[in-house]
Design a protein around this motif. Structure first.
Motif, PDB file in Angstrom:
ATOM      1  N   PRO A 125     -10.192  24.477  -6.821  1.00  0.00           N
ATOM      2  CA  PRO A 125      -9.572  24.660  -5.501  1.00  0.00           C
ATOM      3  C   PRO A 125      -8.804  25.977  -5.389  1.00  0.00           C
ATOM      4  O   PRO A 125      -8.833  26.631  -4.345  1.00  0.00           O
ATOM      5  N   GLY A 126      -8.158  26.382  -6.464  1.00  0.00           N
ATOM      6  CA  GLY A 126      -7.407  27.634  -6.439  1.00  0.00           C
ATOM      7  C   GLY A 126      -8.309  28.843  -6.257  1.00  0.00           C
ATOM      8  O   GLY A 126      -8.010  29.744  -5.469  1.00  0.00           O
ATOM      9  N   MET A 127      -9.441  28.850  -6.976  1.00  0.00           N
ATOM     10  CA  MET A 127     -10.374  29.964  -6.862  1.00  0.00           C
ATOM     11  C   MET A 127     -11.010  29.991  -5.474  1.00  0.00           C
ATOM     12  O   MET A 127     -11.181  31.061  -4.881  1.00  0.00           O
ATOM     13  N   VAL A 128     -11.350  28.821  -4.952  1.00  0.00           N
ATOM     14  CA  VAL A 128     -11.932  28.748  -3.609  1.00  0.00           C
ATOM     15  C   VAL A 128     -10.929  29.280  -2.589  1.00  0.00           C
ATOM     16  O   VAL A 128     -11.280  30.072  -1.710  1.00  0.00           O
ATOM     17  N   GLU A 129      -9.682  28.878  -2.714  1.00  0.00           N
ATOM     18  CA  GLU A 129      -8.649  29.321  -1.772  1.00  0.00           C
ATOM     19  C   GLU A 129      -8.421  30.827  -1.866  1.00  0.00           C
ATOM     20  O   GLU A 129      -8.306  31.509  -0.846  1.00  0.00           O
ATOM     21  N   ARG A 130      -8.364  31.357  -3.081  1.00  0.00           N
ATOM     22  CA  ARG A 130      -8.174  32.805  -3.246  1.00  0.00           C
ATOM     23  C   ARG A 130      -9.347  33.581  -2.642  1.00  0.00           C
ATOM     24  O   ARG A 130      -9.149  34.606  -1.990  1.00  0.00           O
ATOM     25  N   THR A 131     -10.559  33.090  -2.887  1.00  0.00           N
ATOM     26  CA  THR A 131     -11.734  33.772  -2.341  1.00  0.00           C
ATOM     27  C   THR A 131     -11.732  33.716  -0.825  1.00  0.00           C
ATOM     28  O   THR A 131     -11.997  34.724  -0.148  1.00  0.00           O
ATOM     29  N   LYS A 132     -11.410  32.548  -0.281  1.00  0.00           N
ATOM     30  CA  LYS A 132     -11.347  32.404   1.180  1.00  0.00           C
ATOM     31  C   LYS A 132     -10.315  33.359   1.760  1.00  0.00           C
ATOM     32  O   LYS A 132     -10.575  34.048   2.750  1.00  0.00           O
ATOM     33  N   THR A 133      -9.153  33.432   1.141  1.00  0.00           N
ATOM     34  CA  THR A 133      -8.086  34.318   1.622  1.00  0.00           C
ATOM     35  C   THR A 133      -8.541  35.776   1.591  1.00  0.00           C
ATOM     36  O   THR A 133      -8.301  36.524   2.545  1.00  0.00           O
ATOM     37  N   THR A 134      -9.209  36.169   0.520  1.00  0.00           N
ATOM     38  CA  THR A 134      -9.718  37.541   0.421  1.00  0.00           C
ATOM     39  C   THR A 134     -10.744  37.823   1.518  1.00  0.00           C
ATOM     40  O   THR A 134     -10.699  38.864   2.175  1.00  0.00           O
ATOM     41  N   LEU A 135     -11.650  36.873   1.721  1.00  0.00           N
ATOM     42  CA  LEU A 135     -12.668  37.055   2.752  1.00  0.00           C
ATOM     43  C   LEU A 135     -12.055  37.066   4.149  1.00  0.00           C
ATOM     44  O   LEU A 135     -12.508  37.805   5.029  1.00  0.00           O
ATOM     45  N   LEU A 136     -11.021  36.269   4.344  1.00  0.00           N
ATOM     46  CA  LEU A 136     -10.345  36.238   5.653  1.00  0.00           C
ATOM     47  C   LEU A 136      -9.703  37.574   5.985  1.00  0.00           C
ATOM     48  O   LEU A 136      -9.669  37.980   7.149  1.00  0.00           O
ATOM     49  N   GLN A 137      -9.162  38.245   4.989  1.00  0.00           N
ATOM     50  CA  GLN A 137      -8.505  39.528   5.233  1.00  0.00           C
ATOM     51  C   GLN A 137      -9.460  40.541   5.842  1.00  0.00           C
ATOM     52  O   GLN A 137      -9.055  41.374   6.652  1.00  0.00           O
ATOM     53  N   ALA A 138     -10.720  40.463   5.458  1.00  0.00           N
ATOM     54  CA  ALA A 138     -11.698  41.414   5.985  1.00  0.00           C
ATOM     55  C   ALA A 138     -12.494  40.852   7.162  1.00  0.00           C
ATOM     56  O   ALA A 138     -13.233  41.589   7.808  1.00  0.00           O
ATOM     57  N   ASN A 139     -12.350  39.551   7.421  1.00  0.00           N
ATOM     58  CA  ASN A 139     -13.162  38.896   8.446  1.00  0.00           C
ATOM     59  C   ASN A 139     -12.326  37.906   9.253  1.00  0.00           C
ATOM     60  O   ASN A 139     -12.622  36.708   9.282  1.00  0.00           O
ATOM     61  N   LEU A 140     -11.296  38.382   9.900  1.00  0.00           N
ATOM     62  CA  LEU A 140     -10.385  37.505  10.643  1.00  0.00           C
ATOM     63  C   LEU A 140     -11.092  36.688  11.719  1.00  0.00           C
ATOM     64  O   LEU A 140     -10.683  35.569  12.024  1.00  0.00           O
ATOM     65  N   ASN A 141     -12.163  37.205  12.265  1.00  0.00           N
ATOM     66  CA  ASN A 141     -12.894  36.491  13.318  1.00  0.00           C
ATOM     67  C   ASN A 141     -13.605  35.246  12.800  1.00  0.00           C
ATOM     68  O   ASN A 141     -14.030  34.411  13.588  1.00  0.00           O
ATOM     69  N   TYR A 142     -13.750  35.155  11.501  1.00  0.00           N
ATOM     70  CA  TYR A 142     -14.484  34.028  10.907  1.00  0.00           C
ATOM     71  C   TYR A 142     -13.573  32.969  10.289  1.00  0.00           C
ATOM     72  O   TYR A 142     -14.006  32.190   9.459  1.00  0.00           O
ATOM     73  N   GLN A 143     -12.317  32.935  10.697  1.00  0.00           N
ATOM     74  CA  GLN A 143     -11.360  32.027  10.083  1.00  0.00           C
ATOM     75  C   GLN A 143     -11.830  30.575  10.119  1.00  0.00           C
ATOM     76  O   GLN A 143     -11.803  29.886   9.110  1.00  0.00           O
ATOM     77  N   LYS A 144     -12.265  30.097  11.270  1.00  0.00           N
ATOM     78  CA  LYS A 144     -12.714  28.708  11.397  1.00  0.00           C
ATOM     79  C   LYS A 144     -13.893  28.450  10.468  1.00  0.00           C
ATOM     80  O   LYS A 144     -13.911  27.467   9.719  1.00  0.00           O
ATOM     81  N   ASP A 145     -14.869  29.343  10.483  1.00  0.00           N
ATOM     82  CA  ASP A 145     -16.050  29.179   9.629  1.00  0.00           C
ATOM     83  C   ASP A 145     -15.676  29.206   8.145  1.00  0.00           C
ATOM     84  O   ASP A 145     -16.156  28.387   7.358  1.00  0.00           O
TER      85      ASP A 145
END
Length: 169
Positions: A57-77
């Motif tokens: 869960p920690g790795m998934v959350e960190r990866t999601k957070t990193t991806l969100l920083q570059a892709n704010l429009n995809y937060q829901k997805d």
């Protein structure tokens, strides 16, 4: 060049002769299945799984957070995908435990691991499991307090030595 041509065959022969010895040494360092099993039991008794229980869960959350920083429009997805990814990778933290067991089994003999398991199953071993984290935490607190006090002593020594040189700091 002549010197190299004389040396090269001897070096090749030395390497060829050493290979079986290197392979045997590497094979000898491979832990037995029984040693790995004892190491797993030891790590279970010591509750080592708590160290890596939240790795997935920690790795998934960190990866999601990193991806969100570059892709704010995809937060829901990305939030939805994170749940899917976490579910699909659930249980993979077991790989960490297996790796740790192999490491322990390569540092301790099978008999040493069995002796450690016996110890940790004993009353004293169980007490160590329960009390050691508390003792370590108290020790860390003591070391921090000591370091703060000692820093004042060191600072005082610096100031005294600088005063001897006629320099106030």
């Amino acid at each position: 060049m002549r010197c190299l041509s004389k040396f090269l065959p001897a070096a090749c022969l030395a390497v060829a002769l050493a290979f079986p010895a290197l392979a045997q040494a590497q094979q000898a360092s491979q832990p037995t299945a029984a040693a790995v099993a004892s190491a797993k039991e030891l790590l279970t008794l010591k509750h080592a799984g708590a160290i890596y229980a939240n790795a997935i869960p920690g790795m998934v959350e960190r990866t999601k957070t990193t991806l969100l920083q570059a892709n704010l429009n995809y937060q829901k997805d990305l939030n939805e995908v994170a749940l899917i990814v976490a579910k699909s990778l659930a249980g993979r933290e077991k790989e960490i435990g297996d790796g740790m067991a192999k490491i322990y089994a390569s540092h301790f003999t099978e008999q040493e691991l069995k002796d450690l398991v016996t110890f940790y199953k004993s009353a004293l071993g169980q007490k160590l499991i329960t009390e050691e984290p508390k003792a370590i935490e108290a020790s860390m607190k003591y070391m921090n307090e000591w370091a703060q006090q000692f820093a004042d002593v060191v600072n005082g020594e610096f100031r005294a030595e600088m005063r001897k040189r006629g320099k106030e700091i």
